[in-house]
Design an enzyme around this catalytic site. Structure first.
Site: not given
Length: 181
Positions: A92, A140
């Site tokens: 992350e 995305e």
């Protein structure tokens, strides 16, 4: 047995999505009566406090649809099945900030909304940031800006409610407590 324990009599899954599952449990209360509990099951998450060499903290600014507003947050993300929290934390960090690290230190874990959800967040800190040579593709459908803030600037954003989520406010408080030791 805990004197406040509620025993599950029956459980029904109402919804199973990509991130959460909603179930309704019928429970037996400590006084013998029964009640219903709506529970969100979550796989857990991690959050990272990335501190730069000049003692700034990296934050991400992103739109949060459930709140219909933009927040400033520390990098965070959902655990994947079977994934260790430190692996998620590093992934992350890379996806959201473009930085990586080899030194993640576990600080604590906490529940976000124990009245209706079992989500736990594992909080890490790193002071060993290195800019990635190649950008890592993130989600995305996730759009973020990176902010570098001092602890004092972050505290002001808490006051201004631009930092308005528990994980980030908790991280800012934790940093202030570490600094006062």
């Amino acid at each position: 047995m805990d004197k406040f324990e509620e025993r599950t009599i029956a459980s029904e899954t109402i919804f199973k999505g990509k991130v959460v599952k909603l179930q309704v449990d019928e429970v037996s209360l400590p006084d013998g009566k029964t009640s219903k509990r709506e529970i969100i099951k979550h796989p857990g998450a991690v959050a990272v406090i990335p501190v730069t060499k000049d003692n700034k903290i990296l934050f991400v600014e992103q739109y949060r649809k459930p709140l219909e507003k933009t927040l400033v947050e520390i990098p965070a993300g959902k655990l994947e099945p079977g994934e260790k929290p430190e692996i998620t934390a590093k992934r992350e960090l890379e996806e959201e900030t473009g930085y990586t690290t080899n030194e993640l230190t576990f600080l604590t874990s906490f529940y976000t909304s124990p009245g209706f959800a079992d989500e736990i967040i594992h909080l890490y800190i790193t002071k060993d940031l290195r800019l990635l040579e190649e950008e890592v593709a993130g989600d995305e459908d996730e759009f973020v800006d990176i902010l570098e803030l001092s602890l004092e600037e972050a505290e002001q954003l808490v006051k201004d409610q631009r930092i308005h989520d528990v994980k980030t406010a908790y991280a800012v408080l934790y940093l202030r407590l570490l600094e006062s030791k």
